[in-house]
Design a protein around this motif. Structure first.
Motif, PDB file in Angstrom:
ATOM      1  N   GLU A 106       0.811  -1.226   0.000  1.00 23.83           N
ATOM      2  CA  GLU A 106       0.000   0.000   0.000  1.00 23.83           C
ATOM      3  C   GLU A 106       0.841   1.272   0.000  1.00 23.83           C
ATOM      4  O   GLU A 106       0.314   2.362  -0.199  1.00 23.83           O
ATOM      5  N   ILE A 107       2.138   1.151   0.209  1.00 24.12           N
ATOM      6  CA  ILE A 107       3.003   2.336   0.213  1.00 24.12           C
ATOM      7  C   ILE A 107       3.123   2.851  -1.225  1.00 24.12           C
ATOM      8  O   ILE A 107       3.444   2.089  -2.130  1.00 24.12           O
ATOM      9  N   PRO A 108       2.859   4.131  -1.433  1.00 22.50           N
ATOM     10  CA  PRO A 108       2.922   4.684  -2.795  1.00 22.50           C
ATOM     11  C   PRO A 108       4.315   4.536  -3.414  1.00 22.50           C
ATOM     12  O   PRO A 108       5.325   4.581  -2.715  1.00 22.50           O
ATOM     13  N   GLU A 109       4.334   4.392  -4.711  1.00 26.99           N
ATOM     14  CA  GLU A 109       5.592   4.254  -5.443  1.00 26.99           C
ATOM     15  C   GLU A 109       6.457   5.492  -5.246  1.00 26.99           C
ATOM     16  O   GLU A 109       5.965   6.621  -5.277  1.00 26.99           O
ATOM     17  N   GLY A 110       7.737   5.268  -5.006  1.00 24.23           N
ATOM     18  CA  GLY A 110       8.690   6.365  -4.844  1.00 24.23           C
ATOM     19  C   GLY A 110       8.648   7.056  -3.497  1.00 24.23           C
ATOM     20  O   GLY A 110       9.312   8.077  -3.299  1.00 24.23           O
ATOM     21  N   ALA A 111       7.883   6.542  -2.554  1.00 15.97           N
ATOM     22  CA  ALA A 111       7.743   7.192  -1.244  1.00 15.97           C
ATOM     23  C   ALA A 111       9.023   7.068  -0.425  1.00 15.97           C
ATOM     24  O   ALA A 111       9.835   6.167  -0.631  1.00 15.97           O
ATOM     25  N   THR A 112       9.168   7.977   0.515  1.00  9.24           N
ATOM     26  CA  THR A 112      10.234   7.887   1.509  1.00  9.24           C
ATOM     27  C   THR A 112       9.632   7.211   2.732  1.00  9.24           C
ATOM     28  O   THR A 112       8.594   7.647   3.237  1.00  9.24           O
ATOM     29  N   VAL A 113      10.287   6.143   3.173  1.00  5.74           N
ATOM     30  CA  VAL A 113       9.769   5.355   4.291  1.00  5.74           C
ATOM     31  C   VAL A 113      10.785   5.384   5.423  1.00  5.74           C
ATOM     32  O   VAL A 113      11.976   5.131   5.213  1.00  5.74           O
ATOM     33  N   GLN A 114      10.304   5.723   6.601  1.00 10.24           N
ATOM     34  CA  GLN A 114      11.143   5.673   7.795  1.00 10.24           C
ATOM     35  C   GLN A 114      10.938   4.313   8.443  1.00 10.24           C
ATOM     36  O   GLN A 114       9.817   3.956   8.812  1.00 10.24           O
ATOM     37  N   VAL A 115      12.024   3.547   8.560  1.00  7.79           N
ATOM     38  CA  VAL A 115      11.979   2.227   9.180  1.00  7.79           C
ATOM     39  C   VAL A 115      12.592   2.393  10.563  1.00  7.79           C
ATOM     40  O   VAL A 115      13.783   2.677  10.696  1.00  7.79           O
ATOM     41  N   GLY A 116      11.745   2.234  11.592  1.00  9.15           N
ATOM     42  CA  GLY A 116      12.207   2.446  12.969  1.00  9.15           C
ATOM     43  C   GLY A 116      12.097   1.184  13.797  1.00  9.15           C
ATOM     44  O   GLY A 116      11.023   0.610  13.920  1.00  9.15           O
ATOM     45  N   GLY A 117      13.217   0.754  14.357  1.00 11.30           N
ATOM     46  CA  GLY A 117      13.221  -0.411  15.235  1.00 11.30           C
ATOM     47  C   GLY A 117      13.051   0.016  16.678  1.00 11.30           C
ATOM     48  O   GLY A 117      13.593   1.041  17.105  1.00 11.30           O
ATOM     49  N   HIS A 118      12.286  -0.775  17.448  1.00  9.07           N
ATOM     50  CA  HIS A 118      12.009  -0.478  18.858  1.00  9.07           C
ATOM     51  C   HIS A 118      12.156  -1.756  19.681  1.00  9.07           C
ATOM     52  O   HIS A 118      11.860  -2.851  19.189  1.00  9.07           O
ATOM     53  N   THR A 119      12.577  -1.602  20.927  1.00  9.66           N
ATOM     54  CA  THR A 119      12.660  -2.735  21.844  1.00  9.66           C
ATOM     55  C   THR A 119      11.895  -2.404  23.112  1.00  9.66           C
ATOM     56  O   THR A 119      11.501  -1.257  23.337  1.00  9.66           O
ATOM     57  N   ASP A 120      11.701  -3.417  23.956  1.00 11.32           N
ATOM     58  CA  ASP A 120      11.136  -3.147  25.272  1.00 11.32           C
ATOM     59  C   ASP A 120      12.254  -2.616  26.177  1.00 11.32           C
ATOM     60  O   ASP A 120      13.400  -2.467  25.748  1.00 11.32           O
ATOM     61  N   SER A 121      11.927  -2.315  27.418  1.00 12.60           N
ATOM     62  CA  SER A 121      12.915  -1.733  28.332  1.00 12.60           C
ATOM     63  C   SER A 121      13.673  -2.786  29.144  1.00 12.60           C
ATOM     64  O   SER A 121      14.512  -2.429  29.964  1.00 12.60           O
ATOM     65  N   LEU A 122      13.376  -4.046  28.912  1.00 14.20           N
ATOM     66  CA  LEU A 122      14.106  -5.094  29.620  1.00 14.20           C
ATOM     67  C   LEU A 122      15.539  -5.141  29.082  1.00 14.20           C
ATOM     68  O   LEU A 122      15.739  -5.211  27.867  1.00 14.20           O
ATOM     69  N   PRO A 123      16.545  -5.104  29.951  1.00 12.18           N
ATOM     70  CA  PRO A 123      17.918  -5.090  29.463  1.00 12.18           C
ATOM     71  C   PRO A 123      18.319  -6.426  28.849  1.00 12.18           C
ATOM     72  O   PRO A 123      17.847  -7.482  29.260  1.00 12.18           O
ATOM     73  N   VAL A 124      19.189  -6.355  27.838  1.00 11.72           N
ATOM     74  CA  VAL A 124      19.745  -7.552  27.224  1.00 11.72           C
ATOM     75  C   VAL A 124      20.818  -8.092  28.175  1.00 11.72           C
ATOM     76  O   VAL A 124      21.617  -7.330  28.727  1.00 11.72           O
ATOM     77  N   ASP A 125      20.806  -9.397  28.388  1.00  7.80           N
ATOM     78  CA  ASP A 125      21.786 -10.029  29.278  1.00  7.80           C
ATOM     79  C   ASP A 125      23.167  -9.938  28.630  1.00  7.80           C
ATOM     80  O   ASP A 125      23.483 -10.687  27.709  1.00  7.80           O
ATOM     81  N   ARG A 126      23.982  -9.001  29.105  1.00  9.67           N
ATOM     82  CA  ARG A 126      25.295  -8.750  28.502  1.00  9.67           C
ATOM     83  C   ARG A 126      26.277  -9.899  28.749  1.00  9.67           C
ATOM     84  O   ARG A 126      27.302  -9.983  28.079  1.00  9.67           O
ATOM     85  N   SER A 127      25.972 -10.804  29.679  1.00  2.70           N
ATOM     86  CA  SER A 127      26.857 -11.958  29.880  1.00  2.70           C
ATOM     87  C   SER A 127      26.656 -12.993  28.767  1.00  2.70           C
ATOM     88  O   SER A 127      27.529 -13.826  28.534  1.00  2.70           O
ATOM     89  N   GLN A 128      25.504 -12.925  28.075  1.00  6.00           N
ATOM     90  CA  GLN A 128      25.220 -13.858  26.981  1.00  6.00           C
ATOM     91  C   GLN A 128      25.348 -13.229  25.598  1.00  6.00           C
ATOM     92  O   GLN A 128      25.607 -13.927  24.630  1.00  6.00           O
ATOM     93  N   TYR A 129      25.112 -11.915  25.499  1.00  5.29           N
ATOM     94  CA  TYR A 129      25.082 -11.249  24.206  1.00  5.29           C
ATOM     95  C   TYR A 129      26.033 -10.058  24.214  1.00  5.29           C
ATOM     96  O   TYR A 129      26.224  -9.417  25.253  1.00  5.29           O
TER      97      TYR A 129
END
Length: 191
Positions: A106-129
């Motif tokens: 449905e996005i019009p041809e030639g449009a500018t699209v903002q792709v935004g990634g979001h996460t929850d506020s739970l911290p990533v386990d830095r000992s594993q990742y």
């Protein structure tokens, strides 16, 4: 002394009774030469009176401006990260790329699209990742952008990771449902 106290008490009671009568709408004493007018007729609320007292507002005709001179709201497609990606990963799941392209039709041809990634506020386990929520959101946004541009090269993409800085309206607060709503990739485009 007893008489003086009695007079004061009687005067105070008389003054209080007069104030009460005035507050209750009792007619005030007539001045010399005035005559009392005809008694007021009881007021009855009829359908006609009721209809005349109701104003119906049509927003299209009544509202000329809302807020400032902000541009119209962007169109938004929200992609749930829990469906697209395994936990703490940014590789798209099977069939996700095709679904992204389908939703973006449905996005019009030639449009500018903002792709935004979001996460929850739970911290990533830095000992594993070896990444945090900010990096996870950036990588997920880029994965969606890559899938989109592979099928829609006509689009101009602006890719941003927001980490946990912009929770969903219903999200946040550490609740499972709220955290799930926060984990998302949004595609925003205007006219």
């Amino acid at each position: 002394m007893h008489r003086t106290a009695l007079r004061r008490s009687t005067a105070a009671a008389s003054l209080a009774a007069s104030a009460l009568l005035l507050a209750l709408g009792a007619p005030a004493a007539l001045a010399e030469g005035e005559t009392e007018g005809p008694p007021e007729q009881p007021f009855e609320i009829t359908d006609e009176i009721l209809q005349r007292s109701i104003t119906v507002y049509d927003p299209a005709r009544s509202i000329t401006e809302l807020g400032g001179s902000e541009p119209a709201e962007d169109e938004v497609i929200v992609l749930e990260a829990d469906i697209l990606f395994p936990s703490n990963a940014w590789d798209l799941s099977d069939g996700a790329a095709a679904r992204i392209v389908e939703l973006a039709a449905e996005i019009p041809e030639g449009a500018t699209v903002q792709v935004g990634g979001h996460t929850d506020s739970l911290p990533v386990d830095r000992s594993q990742y070896d990444f945090d929520n900010q990096q996870l959101s950036e990588n997920r946004a880029q994965a969606v952008a890559d899938a989109l541009i592979a099928e829609r090269p006509d689009l101009t993409l602006e890719v941003t990771g927001h980490g946990d800085a912009k929770p969903a309206a219903a999200g946040g607060g550490g609740e499972d449902a709220g955290n799930a709503a926060d984990r998302r990739v949004e595609l925003r485009y205007g006219d």
